[in-house]
Design a protein around this motif. Structure first.
Motif, PDB file in Angstrom:
ATOM      1  N   VAL A 117      51.974  64.015  15.330  1.00 47.83           N
ATOM      2  CA  VAL A 117      52.360  63.226  14.100  1.00 47.83           C
ATOM      3  C   VAL A 117      52.839  64.250  13.006  1.00 47.83           C
ATOM      4  O   VAL A 117      52.160  65.317  12.563  1.00 47.83           O
ATOM      5  CB  VAL A 117      51.266  62.466  13.350  1.00 47.83           C
ATOM      6  CG1 VAL A 117      51.939  61.639  12.232  1.00 47.83           C
ATOM      7  CG2 VAL A 117      50.653  61.706  14.416  1.00 47.83           C
ATOM      8  N   LEU A 118      54.185  63.949  12.744  1.00 47.47           N
ATOM      9  CA  LEU A 118      54.771  64.846  11.817  1.00 47.47           C
ATOM     10  C   LEU A 118      55.272  63.897  10.480  1.00 47.47           C
ATOM     11  O   LEU A 118      55.373  62.806  10.422  1.00 47.47           O
ATOM     12  CB  LEU A 118      56.259  65.429  12.536  1.00 47.47           C
ATOM     13  CG  LEU A 118      56.136  66.260  13.396  1.00 47.47           C
ATOM     14  CD1 LEU A 118      57.597  66.563  13.934  1.00 47.47           C
ATOM     15  CD2 LEU A 118      55.112  67.479  13.339  1.00 47.47           C
ATOM     16  N   ASP A 119      55.311  64.619   9.352  1.00 51.81           N
ATOM     17  CA  ASP A 119      55.745  63.932   8.178  1.00 51.81           C
ATOM     18  C   ASP A 119      57.341  63.676   8.236  1.00 51.81           C
ATOM     19  O   ASP A 119      57.875  64.677   8.468  1.00 51.81           O
ATOM     20  CB  ASP A 119      55.544  64.808   6.753  1.00 51.81           C
ATOM     21  CG  ASP A 119      55.698  64.249   5.526  1.00 51.81           C
ATOM     22  OD1 ASP A 119      56.732  63.359   5.443  1.00 51.81           O
ATOM     23  OD2 ASP A 119      54.961  64.417   4.800  1.00 51.81           O
ATOM     24  N   VAL A 147      51.023  66.520  10.230  1.00 52.17           N
ATOM     25  CA  VAL A 147      50.172  65.712   9.455  1.00 52.17           C
ATOM     26  C   VAL A 147      48.732  65.945   9.947  1.00 52.17           C
ATOM     27  O   VAL A 147      48.207  65.455  11.052  1.00 52.17           O
ATOM     28  CB  VAL A 147      50.740  64.160   9.315  1.00 52.17           C
ATOM     29  CG1 VAL A 147      49.770  63.578   8.371  1.00 52.17           C
ATOM     30  CG2 VAL A 147      51.886  64.014   8.961  1.00 52.17           C
ATOM     31  N   LYS A 148      47.727  66.375   8.795  1.00 51.20           N
ATOM     32  CA  LYS A 148      46.340  66.521   9.378  1.00 51.20           C
ATOM     33  C   LYS A 148      45.693  65.416   9.100  1.00 51.20           C
ATOM     34  O   LYS A 148      45.541  64.886   7.821  1.00 51.20           O
ATOM     35  CB  LYS A 148      46.042  67.773   8.647  1.00 51.20           C
ATOM     36  CG  LYS A 148      44.452  68.350   8.921  1.00 51.20           C
ATOM     37  CD  LYS A 148      44.087  69.490   8.252  1.00 51.20           C
ATOM     38  CE  LYS A 148      42.624  69.944   8.650  1.00 51.20           C
ATOM     39  NZ  LYS A 148      42.195  71.347   7.684  1.00 51.20           N
ATOM     40  N   GLY A 149      44.623  65.078  10.228  1.00 56.60           N
ATOM     41  CA  GLY A 149      43.651  64.194   9.593  1.00 56.60           C
ATOM     42  C   GLY A 149      44.108  62.674   9.569  1.00 56.60           C
ATOM     43  O   GLY A 149      43.055  61.779   9.124  1.00 56.60           O
ATOM     44  N   ILE A 150      45.400  62.449  10.053  1.00 56.97           N
ATOM     45  CA  ILE A 150      45.724  61.099  10.024  1.00 56.97           C
ATOM     46  C   ILE A 150      45.096  60.203  11.448  1.00 56.97           C
ATOM     47  O   ILE A 150      45.086  61.013  12.524  1.00 56.97           O
ATOM     48  CB  ILE A 150      47.326  60.856  10.100  1.00 56.97           C
ATOM     49  CG1 ILE A 150      47.846  59.523   9.791  1.00 56.97           C
ATOM     50  CG2 ILE A 150      48.045  61.379  11.329  1.00 56.97           C
ATOM     51  CD1 ILE A 150      49.148  59.404   9.201  1.00 56.97           C
ATOM     52  N   LEU A 151      44.784  58.994  11.303  1.00 57.20           N
ATOM     53  CA  LEU A 151      44.277  58.111  12.260  1.00 57.20           C
ATOM     54  C   LEU A 151      45.552  57.824  13.268  1.00 57.20           C
ATOM     55  O   LEU A 151      46.660  57.373  12.722  1.00 57.20           O
ATOM     56  CB  LEU A 151      43.564  57.042  11.877  1.00 57.20           C
ATOM     57  CG  LEU A 151      42.743  56.112  12.591  1.00 57.20           C
ATOM     58  CD1 LEU A 151      41.680  57.073  12.978  1.00 57.20           C
ATOM     59  CD2 LEU A 151      42.320  54.866  11.991  1.00 57.20           C
ATOM     60  N   VAL A 152      45.406  58.094  14.408  1.00 54.10           N
ATOM     61  CA  VAL A 152      46.312  57.815  15.480  1.00 54.10           C
ATOM     62  C   VAL A 152      45.526  56.518  16.543  1.00 54.10           C
ATOM     63  O   VAL A 152      44.361  56.805  17.075  1.00 54.10           O
ATOM     64  CB  VAL A 152      46.744  58.768  16.325  1.00 54.10           C
ATOM     65  CG1 VAL A 152      48.211  58.313  17.195  1.00 54.10           C
ATOM     66  CG2 VAL A 152      47.419  59.867  15.433  1.00 54.10           C
ATOM     67  N   GLY A 153      46.099  55.506  16.711  1.00 59.35           N
ATOM     68  CA  GLY A 153      45.507  54.412  17.527  1.00 59.35           C
ATOM     69  C   GLY A 153      46.469  53.673  18.544  1.00 59.35           C
ATOM     70  O   GLY A 153      47.738  53.632  18.342  1.00 59.35           O
ATOM     71  N   ARG A 159      48.214  67.341  16.025  1.00 56.96           N
ATOM     72  CA  ARG A 159      47.994  67.237  17.368  1.00 56.96           C
ATOM     73  C   ARG A 159      46.964  66.130  17.436  1.00 56.96           C
ATOM     74  O   ARG A 159      45.835  66.206  16.833  1.00 56.96           O
ATOM     75  CB  ARG A 159      47.754  68.248  18.379  1.00 56.96           C
ATOM     76  CG  ARG A 159      47.804  68.282  19.878  1.00 56.96           C
ATOM     77  CD  ARG A 159      48.867  67.860  20.345  1.00 56.96           C
ATOM     78  NE  ARG A 159      48.909  68.020  21.949  1.00 56.96           N
ATOM     79  CZ  ARG A 159      49.764  67.533  22.585  1.00 56.96           C
ATOM     80  NH1 ARG A 159      51.358  67.151  22.013  1.00 56.96           N
ATOM     81  NH2 ARG A 159      49.881  67.314  23.893  1.00 56.96           N
ATOM     82  N   PHE A 160      47.114  65.334  18.360  1.00 52.45           N
ATOM     83  CA  PHE A 160      46.088  64.247  18.671  1.00 52.45           C
ATOM     84  C   PHE A 160      46.017  64.025  20.342  1.00 52.45           C
ATOM     85  O   PHE A 160      46.991  64.023  20.942  1.00 52.45           O
ATOM     86  CB  PHE A 160      46.343  62.851  17.963  1.00 52.45           C
ATOM     87  CG  PHE A 160      47.418  62.176  18.532  1.00 52.45           C
ATOM     88  CD1 PHE A 160      47.413  61.047  19.633  1.00 52.45           C
ATOM     89  CD2 PHE A 160      48.783  62.162  18.177  1.00 52.45           C
ATOM     90  CE1 PHE A 160      48.637  60.513  20.028  1.00 52.45           C
ATOM     91  CE2 PHE A 160      49.913  61.564  18.606  1.00 52.45           C
ATOM     92  CZ  PHE A 160      49.547  60.780  19.543  1.00 52.45           C
ATOM     93  N   ASP A 220      51.923  63.036  27.069  1.00 43.95           N
ATOM     94  CA  ASP A 220      51.277  64.013  26.394  1.00 43.95           C
ATOM     95  C   ASP A 220      52.267  64.496  25.168  1.00 43.95           C
ATOM     96  O   ASP A 220      52.113  65.597  24.730  1.00 43.95           O
ATOM     97  CB  ASP A 220      50.934  65.128  27.109  1.00 43.95           C
ATOM     98  CG  ASP A 220      52.034  65.920  28.013  1.00 43.95           C
ATOM     99  OD1 ASP A 220      52.912  65.533  28.055  1.00 43.95           O
ATOM    100  OD2 ASP A 220      51.482  66.924  28.570  1.00 43.95           O
ATOM    101  N   ASN A 221      53.471  63.974  25.146  1.00 48.57           N
ATOM    102  CA  ASN A 221      54.639  64.257  24.279  1.00 48.57           C
ATOM    103  C   ASN A 221      55.074  63.413  23.143  1.00 48.57           C
ATOM    104  O   ASN A 221      56.341  63.316  22.757  1.00 48.57           O
ATOM    105  CB  ASN A 221      55.662  64.986  24.961  1.00 48.57           C
ATOM    106  CG  ASN A 221      56.076  63.838  25.897  1.00 48.57           C
ATOM    107  OD1 ASN A 221      55.609  62.671  26.164  1.00 48.57           O
ATOM    108  ND2 ASN A 221      57.388  64.113  26.694  1.00 48.57           N
TER     109      ASN A 221
END
Length: 622
Positions: free
Chosen positions: A122-124, A131-137, A163-164, A236-237
């Protein structure tokens, strides 16, 4: 005689000896999980590092006690689903902080364990920062309304690299979203939440693959490089570009009167119409000079009449546009009492002290036989003149006034240029800066390697309170063309015909120059010698600024790109750079030198025994 040294360090990470229910157990009915280790352990920052999936609406209780970690889920268990508890790198031993490494515990309430994994970054969207600590679902409901109506079905959080990895994914077709979940409901429910979305769908899969692993003998020496088989989970990308929707809801944040001459209104968002002010204890007709900001979210009401300035309390009825509960702009009327930070009496006492001090200073000068004044001079207005420290032919000079002007006399402003030893008048124009009431731009034909003198006569500017400016003389010199370089950027890899804005960044990542590319070529002139970087964005609407996205409008943010290479510009050099904006993946484009979100230091075994052996002269085992 000596002291015992304590022996060799413990370098063994903690190991799991038992788990209840067992890791990867099926048919689980209990919500309490106990994991037992072979030594005392610590759990670091569990609230941020440990992620339970599917997401839990009621926060699980996660704690370490001695050799155990206990997780108690508060939500009811769902039928026929795999649960994963991703501890990331949060587990270490208690004494030496030896990291266990990334660990994920899983169990199923059904008869099978789902093992697919989905990964990406995830990038700004505005600057390609991780972006650190953002939720990905994930959602298996592929409708556009799912993200705003249902909680995510499987989740993860990004690490410091953005990375998530979402684990325990069942076979199926999915969409992926990112959400800075402010209210913990795993639904996009607030416009203030950072969000990323994509209409792309994917089917998770896996298969055997080979990767290259480096085996280290110690922290400094490589033992060998091996090709290791592993299970490759795809995709994975995935790359998600996160943004925040502009906050268009409008309401009045506050009013204040820090300066007794001015009443300040602060709104959350601008409006086409300005507030209507009706005085209650004073006549508000023609009482103000109104100074709105460019976006009209901040508005200064300058009081024209000094009698009103000296009044401590001004009561007014203010009618303005405000967003109601349905999201529509409606008229609202508030009664506001504007009180200055310093009352009139206090200001007068301060003025008396200032006059008294001035009189004492003049009396001392008189007794010493030095020049002195018998009448205290009136304070002059002092415009702020901004001249670039490194003046180039394309530079401008700005003059900012402390208060709104009643008049200014351009005939009292003089610009001279020096040729050989003589000074000549130089032509110039003084224009108000659009959207800035008190700022003016002085435009002239600045010639390279020429010295100029800006001279402003007394009373050239007069403000609405009758205060005039004092005489000013400023010298400036335009640098020679030989002091600068130029940079031509040829952009390749484009698949659209939209406008593109290219930015030149300094070593701190700040924009120093910006230009619109013409025929996929951007030109930068008068570039000071130094090291620079390049960024660009597609200007979809041609307004010259980067625009964010909007989930409700199904609009992605304008695309941003970075050139991963550093560019060195030198004086008298004309440099040409070819830049293929798609040659490098987005996740690798932004140079680490200007990336603000640096990766956290990776936890590694410290190999302190190897260092100790060297100190003691004991040969290391191969």
């Amino acid at each position: 005689m000596g002291q015992p040294d304590g022996g060799w360090y413990d370098e063994t990470p903690p190991k799991i000896v038992h788990a209840s229910p067992a890791d990867k157990a099926t048919g689980v009915k209990t919500r309490k999980i106990t994991i037992t280790f072979d030594e005392f352990v610590k759990l670091e920052d569990a609230a941020n590092k440990v992620v339970v999936s599917p997401p839990q609406l009621e926060t699980p209780e996660i704690k370490s006690a001695g050799k155990r970690i206990v997780v108690e889920l508060k939500d009811s268990l769902k039928d026929d689903i795999t649960y994963t508890i991703d501890f990331s790198d949060a587990i270490t031993d208690n004494n030496e902080n030896n990291p266990m490494g990334n660990y994920t515990y899983s169990f199923s309430t059904g008869t099978e364990i789902d093992t697919f994994e989905v990964a990406g970054n995830v990038l700004d969207a505005s600057n390609l920062e991780p972006v650190k600590g953002i939720l990905v679902g994930l959602y298996d409901d592929l409708s556009d309304t799912a993200f705003t109506a249902k909680p995510m079905i499987r989740v993860s959080r990004t690490d410091s690299r953005g990375r998530f990895i979402i684990k325990g994914v069942a076979p199926g077709t999915y969409r992926v979203y990112a959400l800075q979940d402010a209210d913990g409901n795993y639904i996009y429910s607030q416009k203030s939440e950072m969000v990323a979305f994509s209409h792309d769908t994917f089917v998770p899969s896996c298969g055997p693959d080979i990767r290259q692993d480096t085996i280290w003998r110690d922290e400094l020496r490589i033992d060998s490089i091996a090709r290791v088989p592993y299970t490759h989970f795809r995709p994975d990308n995935i790359v998600l570009l996160a943004f925040t929707v502009p906050q268009t809801d409008r309401y009045l944040l506050k009013t204040e009167r820090q300066d007794p001459r001015r009443i300040d209104f602060y709104f959350t968002y601008g409006s086409d119409s300005l507030p209507a002010v009706k005085g209650i204890n004073f006549d508000a007709s023609d009482a103000f000079v109104i100074e709105p900001s460019e976006k009209r979210d901040t508005i200064f009401y300058w009081l024209r009449d000094t009698a009103l300035v000296n009044r401590d309390t001004l009561l007014m009825e203010v009618d303005y546009m405000m967003t109601d509960t349905t999201g529509l702009l409606t008229s609202r009327t508030d009664t506001i009492s504007a009180l200055p930070k310093k009352g009139y009496e206090k200001r007068m006492k301060e003025l008396e002290k200032e006059i008294e001090k001035w009189q004492k200073d003049q009396e001392k000068a008189r007794k010493k036989g030095e020049p002195y004044d018998s009448v205290m001079p009136v304070k002059n207005m002092e415009p702020k003149i901004s001249i670039p420290s490194s003046m180039s032919p394309e530079s401008s000079v700005f003059i900012e006034m402390p208060t709104p002007l009643a008049r200014f006399d351009t005939s009292a402003i003089h610009l001279y240029s020096k040729h050989d030893t003589l000074w000549y008048r130089a032509r110039f124009e003084l224009h108000p800066v659009k959207g800035q009431l008190r700022r003016y731009e002085l435009l002239a034909e600045w010639r390279p390697a020429v010295e100029y003198s800006l001279e402003i006569d007394s009373a050239a500017f007069e403000d609405i309170y009758g205060i005039v400016s004092k005489p000013v003389k400023k010298g400036l010199r335009v640098r020679s063309n030989d002091d600068f370089g130029s940079l031509m950027v040829s952009i390749d890899g484009r698949t659209d015909t939209l406008d593109m804005v290219v930015q030149l960044l300094n070593s701190s990542g700040n924009v120093v120059k910006q230009t619109k590319a013409k025929n996929n070529t951007a030109e930068f002139f008068y570039v000071q010698p130094g090291k620079y970087y390049l960024s660009a964005f597609t200007d979809n609407n041609g307004n010259g600024i980067w625009d964010t996205g909007d989930y409700e409008a199904d609009r992605q943010p304008e695309a941003v790109f970075y050139n991963p290479k550093e560019i060195e510009c030198k004086a008298k050099w004309d440099i040409t750079v070819s830049w293929n904006i798609n040659a490098v993946p987005l996740t690798e484009q932004k140079p680490m030198a200007i990336t603000k979100q640096k990766p956290d230091k990776e936890k590694k075994q410290r190999n302190r025994n190897a260092d100790r052996a060297r100190e003691m002269g004991i040969p290391l085992k191969k």
